[in-house]
Design a protein around this motif. Structure first.
Motif, PDB file in Angstrom:
ATOM      1  N   PRO A 180      18.221  12.073 -15.625  1.00 14.88           N
ATOM      2  CA  PRO A 180      17.998  11.271 -14.390  1.00 14.88           C
ATOM      3  C   PRO A 180      18.863  12.391 -13.319  1.00 14.88           C
ATOM      4  O   PRO A 180      19.658  12.845 -13.281  1.00 14.88           O
ATOM      5  N   CYS A 181      17.933  12.415 -12.107  1.00 14.28           N
ATOM      6  CA  CYS A 181      18.571  13.342 -11.103  1.00 14.28           C
ATOM      7  C   CYS A 181      18.097  12.902  -9.591  1.00 14.28           C
ATOM      8  O   CYS A 181      17.392  11.992  -9.404  1.00 14.28           O
ATOM      9  N   ARG A 247      24.966   6.784 -18.427  1.00 16.82           N
ATOM     10  CA  ARG A 247      26.125   6.441 -19.438  1.00 16.82           C
ATOM     11  C   ARG A 247      25.740   5.428 -20.509  1.00 16.82           C
ATOM     12  O   ARG A 247      26.388   5.396 -21.460  1.00 16.82           O
ATOM     13  N   TYR A 248      24.643   4.721 -20.180  1.00 10.69           N
ATOM     14  CA  TYR A 248      23.842   3.600 -20.896  1.00 10.69           C
ATOM     15  C   TYR A 248      24.993   2.662 -21.735  1.00 10.69           C
ATOM     16  O   TYR A 248      25.154   2.562 -22.846  1.00 10.69           O
ATOM     17  N   ASN A 250      25.799  -0.074 -19.244  1.00  8.98           N
ATOM     18  CA  ASN A 250      25.414  -1.018 -18.514  1.00  8.98           C
ATOM     19  C   ASN A 250      24.034  -0.586 -17.717  1.00  8.98           C
ATOM     20  O   ASN A 250      24.226   0.358 -16.826  1.00  8.98           O
ATOM     21  N   TYR A 251      22.997  -1.483 -17.762  1.00 10.62           N
ATOM     22  CA  TYR A 251      21.622  -0.924 -17.231  1.00 10.62           C
ATOM     23  C   TYR A 251      21.947  -0.890 -15.720  1.00 10.62           C
ATOM     24  O   TYR A 251      21.707   0.075 -15.046  1.00 10.62           O
ATOM     25  N   ALA A 252      22.334  -2.070 -14.989  1.00  6.80           N
ATOM     26  CA  ALA A 252      22.653  -2.319 -13.656  1.00  6.80           C
ATOM     27  C   ALA A 252      23.516  -1.151 -12.959  1.00  6.80           C
ATOM     28  O   ALA A 252      23.105  -0.425 -11.969  1.00  6.80           O
ATOM     29  N   VAL A 253      24.798  -0.732 -13.807  1.00  6.03           N
ATOM     30  CA  VAL A 253      25.556   0.150 -13.374  1.00  6.03           C
ATOM     31  C   VAL A 253      24.934   1.550 -13.178  1.00  6.03           C
ATOM     32  O   VAL A 253      24.999   2.360 -12.293  1.00  6.03           O
ATOM     33  N   ASP A 254      24.087   2.090 -14.309  1.00  5.72           N
ATOM     34  CA  ASP A 254      23.287   3.307 -14.206  1.00  5.72           C
ATOM     35  C   ASP A 254      22.467   3.424 -13.175  1.00  5.72           C
ATOM     36  O   ASP A 254      22.395   4.373 -12.494  1.00  5.72           O
TER      37      ASP A 254
END
Length: 299
Positions: A180-181, A247-248, A250-254
């Motif tokens: 991701p970028c 970081r895989y 927490n979906y929302a945090v990523d």
């Protein structure tokens, strides 16, 4: 430079220092160069006490100024470089705070342009010794060489897009790189070389994002980018500003981290008077309502 020789980025590590009787942090010392370039047609002269050997100088294409932990850095194109005995090109000057610097401590200079702030993440750069750049920055050295990707058109690891117009330049990204970028579109005038950021975006997979060029003419893209596609005097460059690995945990945090970094870069360019056509994602206030509120609040 010989076709078989490797081109390099040179990374200079900044530390806290005393300037004119006051303490200057590493990040502030770096940011002063960006501010100076912004006020001087995108150009700045960077003087150094440790200068590359003559055998290395022809290989240097880019330069990085960075803090020890990589939390704040600048990437820049090297337009020219020379020892202190050589006069720098016109239009490149040092920030005023460095004008009183002891000449005996200066060994050479770099004439820089296209300064772009970034944050160094693990895996983004590898030093000539094979170490991750962040690991090398923890050492005692202040100058680190980073090999640049092969720019040859025959490089099979470079991302390519079918039927890509010649005016569009893509970054050196492997098709297998799905990190991701945050990316950006820059337009540049062929005649004046004026370069501006016109759009910043985020993606979970850059290779997939660019696989369809229809995204360039999307109605959500700024008109200046769409116009540049049809203007023979304009070229377009797509650049990765920052990789934001998931970081895989927490979906929302990523997803929020990715969106936050996109907002950081948009703010950065808009503060410089660029990227001014870009609106926030989601439902936005329409222009007529915004105009009415402007009149109401300034009457």
């Amino acid at each position: 430079m010989n076709q078989t020789e490797t081109a390099y980025l040179v990374a200079y590590k900044f530390g806290e220092r005393s300037v004119r009787g006051s303490s200057l942090s590493a990040s502030k010392g770096i940011r002063i160069h960006l501010d100076h370039a912004t006020a001087n047609s995108g150009h700045v002269l960077f003087t150094v006490g440790r200068f590359p050997a003559p055998s290395e100088q022809d290989k240097i294409r880019r330069l990085m100024m960075t803090t020890r932990d990589g939390s704040y850095a600048l990437l820049a194109d090297v337009d020219d470089l020379g020892s202190k005995k050589i006069a720098p090109p016109e239009g490149y000057t040092v920030p005023s705070i460095w004008e009183d610097e002891d000449p005996s401590t200066i060994k050479g200079w770099f004439a820089l342009s296209n300064l772009t702030p970034c944050k160094i993440e693990p895996g983004m750069f590898t030093s000539r010794t094979g170490n991750d750049l962040l690991v090398s920055l923890c050492g005692h050295g202040s100058l680190i060489y980073v090999p640049l990707p092969d720019e040859s058109e025959n490089n099979p690891t470079r991302l390519s897009v079918n039927n890509l117009p010649e005016k569009i330049t893509l970054p050196d990204v492997s098709p297998s790189d799905h990190t991701p970028c945050i990316y950006a579109f820059f337009t540049e005038s062929i005649s004046t070389h004026e370069r501006r950021c016109v759009f910043v975006g985020r993606t979970a997979d850059f290779s997939h994002q660019l696989s369809d060029l229809s995204m360039l003419r999307s109605c959500s893209r700024p008109q200046s980018l769409i116009s540049a596609l049809d203007d023979p005097n304009m070229r377009i460059e797509v650049e990765i500003l920052e990789r934001v690995p998931f970081r895989y945990k927490n979906y929302a945090v990523d997803l929020q981290r990715l969106a936050s970094r996109e907002n950081f870069w948009i703010d950065c360019f808009q503060n410089r008077g660029e990227c001014l056509e870009q609106l926030p994602a989601g439902n936005n206030l329409n222009f007529d309502t915004w105009t009415a509120l402007k009149v109401k609040n300034h009457s």
